[in-house]
Design an enzyme around this catalytic site. Structure first.
Site, PDB file in Angstrom:
ATOM      1  N   GLY A 210     -11.594 -16.610 -18.037  1.00 38.84           N
ATOM      2  CA  GLY A 210     -10.396 -16.658 -17.187  1.00 38.84           C
ATOM      3  C   GLY A 210     -10.366 -17.946 -16.389  1.00 38.84           C
ATOM      4  O   GLY A 210     -11.075 -18.895 -16.714  1.00 38.84           O
ATOM      5  N   ASN A 211      -9.529 -17.990 -15.364  1.00 37.90           N
ATOM      6  CA  ASN A 211      -9.521 -19.147 -14.461  1.00 37.90           C
ATOM      7  C   ASN A 211      -9.123 -18.681 -13.064  1.00 37.90           C
ATOM      8  O   ASN A 211      -8.828 -17.512 -12.866  1.00 37.90           O
ATOM      9  CB  ASN A 211      -8.590 -20.244 -14.996  1.00 37.90           C
ATOM     10  N   TYR A 212      -9.128 -19.605 -12.104  1.00 34.89           N
ATOM     11  CA  TYR A 212      -8.948 -19.225 -10.693  1.00 34.89           C
ATOM     12  C   TYR A 212      -7.486 -19.048 -10.272  1.00 34.89           C
ATOM     13  O   TYR A 212      -7.217 -18.842  -9.100  1.00 34.89           O
ATOM     14  CB  TYR A 212      -9.587 -20.263  -9.778  1.00 34.89           C
ATOM     15  N   SER A 213      -6.547 -19.145 -11.183  1.00 39.89           N
ATOM     16  CA  SER A 213      -5.141 -19.032 -10.778  1.00 39.89           C
ATOM     17  C   SER A 213      -4.869 -17.657 -10.145  1.00 39.89           C
ATOM     18  O   SER A 213      -5.290 -16.632 -10.664  1.00 39.89           O
ATOM     19  CB  SER A 213      -4.232 -19.216 -12.002  1.00 39.89           C
ATOM     20  N   ALA A 278      -1.324 -20.530 -15.666  1.00 36.90           N
ATOM     21  CA  ALA A 278      -2.491 -21.326 -16.053  1.00 36.90           C
ATOM     22  C   ALA A 278      -3.043 -20.686 -17.325  1.00 36.90           C
ATOM     23  O   ALA A 278      -3.843 -19.744 -17.268  1.00 36.90           O
ATOM     24  CB  ALA A 278      -3.528 -21.311 -14.947  1.00 36.90           C
TER      25      ALA A 278
END
Ligand code: CTP
Length: 405
Positions: A210-213, A278
């Protein structure tokens, strides 16, 4: 802005009820009409005489007058008002509003009201944070009610934290903002797709990439579009945020592939798309059916490129459709953003650079540069994401109406 507007002010039994005197005074000063409805307990915190004097109308408490049987019609009040304000909204009153517990005139009026409803919660910090209060607030938001968030500070109990009812001036400010936007409605009849949040690319049944969005920017854009009358499809990756406006259709997805399919479908017949998600650029080649066990000292996961959603929409875009992208860059920001604008066939790109403090993922603020296909570049100062959303929607609007920026 509020001149001639009709408000029901529903006062519940909390110490912040004293602020309703000032709130009423401010509204009346603006030229608004105010009908006060109080719960029985609210009368212990501020007197009916004070509220009746300031609002210039008899206040309502009971379903009927026990002296003569005169009925206080909650239906009539609900239809009369341009907006209802529930302030202070106590945990008890919000619980009743969320669950339809119609045991007093404030709640029956709320249930009958067809107008927008603003809820200004107040309570002790632990009560405010309790899962039941939080759940009730989420429920009220899901009904399309507007939440006027409490402030943090010293509470009546002496504890310090979030739970102080917004100040009367802040509540009036929110109402003015609302009616200003409502009166605008420049995007009425337009359909806009917004992608938001991160994507989760599955590795095995319990893990993902995943990512921090957080989704904050995309949700703020969706809200702003909806406030201005657009019909919004919000395709959202996993996010803690909730949707407030009734004009927003939220479509929840997990992976970039799911987001791709939903976006392609929603872009059909849409007037514009704003791609703020994102999206993962790579996804595991193989999704393991069982949880991967810890065995070898090193493992590697083979990744394959995902489909570029914005580029897909850019390739199919008709001359009546607009496409807006985002670029998040850590170096050579403007140059990279221009390349993306071209490659994805965007009308304009919103650049946020991680080189700027307070911009990018998870923050409540953002600092953007808008670059369009004619290479016009506009730099904006650091603002809240809500304000940034307004700038982006304004930019879209100049194009949607065919007006050259
Ligand atoms: N985007 C998309 N689908 C993808 C990747 C990106 O729709 N698979 C969109 C984003 O929503 C954003 C824009 O493309 O509007 C740019 O995203 P970004 O991650 O900055 O760029 P990439 O094209 O992925 O390039 P890179 O990661 O190499 O910077």
């Amino acid at each position: 802005m509020l001149k001639g507007k009709k408000f029901i002010l529903g006062i519940a039994g909390g110490i912040a009820a004293y602020k309703c005197a000032q709130l009423t005074r401010l509204l009346v000063k603006e030229g608004a009409e105010v009908q006060v409805i109080m719960t029985k307990l609210a009368k212990e915190f501020i007197t009916p005489l004070t509220m009746a004097t300031l609002s210039k109308r008899p206040i309502l408490v009971e379903f009927f007058n026990p002296e003569n049987g005169d009925w206080n019609s909650h239906v009539d009040s609900g239809l009369w008002a341009d907006a209802m304000i529930v302030a202070p909204a106590t945990a008890n009153t919000m619980g009743k509003m969320a669950n339809g517990v119609a045991d007093n005139l404030l709640i029956t009026t709320y249930l009958s009201a067809r107008c927008p409803v603003f809820v200004a919660p107040t309570m002790d910090l632990d009560m405010y944070q309790h899962p039941s209060t939080q759940r009730n607030m989420q429920t009220l938001l899901s009904y399309g009610n507007h939440l006027i968030e409490p402030n943090a500070g010293e509470l009546a109990s002496g504890l310090v934290g979030k739970g102080r009812m917004a100040e009367p001036e802040e509540i009036v400010g929110e109402l003015k903002n609302f009616f200003q936007n409502q009166d605008k409605q420049e995007l009425l009849g337009k359909k806009v797709l917004v992608s938001a949040g991160p994507t989760h690319e599955k590795i095995d049944p319990v893990r993902f990439i995943g990512n921090y969005s957080s989704g904050k920017m995309g949700y703020a854009i969706a809200e702003e579009l909806a406030e201005r009358g657009a019909e919004v499809s919000l395709v959202s990756g996993p996010s803690q945020l909730s949707v407030i406006h009734k004009n927003i259709k939220r479509i929840d997805v997990q992976s970039s592939a799911e987001m791709h399919d939903a976006c392609v479908k929603e872009y059909e017949g849409a007037d514009a798309a704003i791609m703020s998600a994102a999206v993962a650029d790579y996804t595991p080649e193989i999704v393991e059916g069982q949880k991967v066990k810890r065995k070898a000292p090193k493992v590697s996961i083979e990744l394959k490129a995902t489909v570029d959603i914005a580029a897909t929409l850019g390739a199919t875009k008709t001359k009546n459709q607009l496409l807006v992208g985002f670029a998040l860059e850590t170096q050579n920001a403007e140059e990279n953003a221009r390349k993306k604008l071209e490659k994805k066939n965007l009308d304009f790109i919103v650049l946020n650079s991680l080189e700027d403090a307070g911009a990018g993922f998870n923050s409540d603020t953002n600092k953007i540069t808008i670059i369009d296909k004619d290479n016009k570049t506009q730099n904006f100062p650091l603002k809240s994401k809500v304000e940034v959303a307004k700038d982006i929607v304004n930019e879209l609007l100049t194009r949607i109406n065919g007006v050259a920026p």
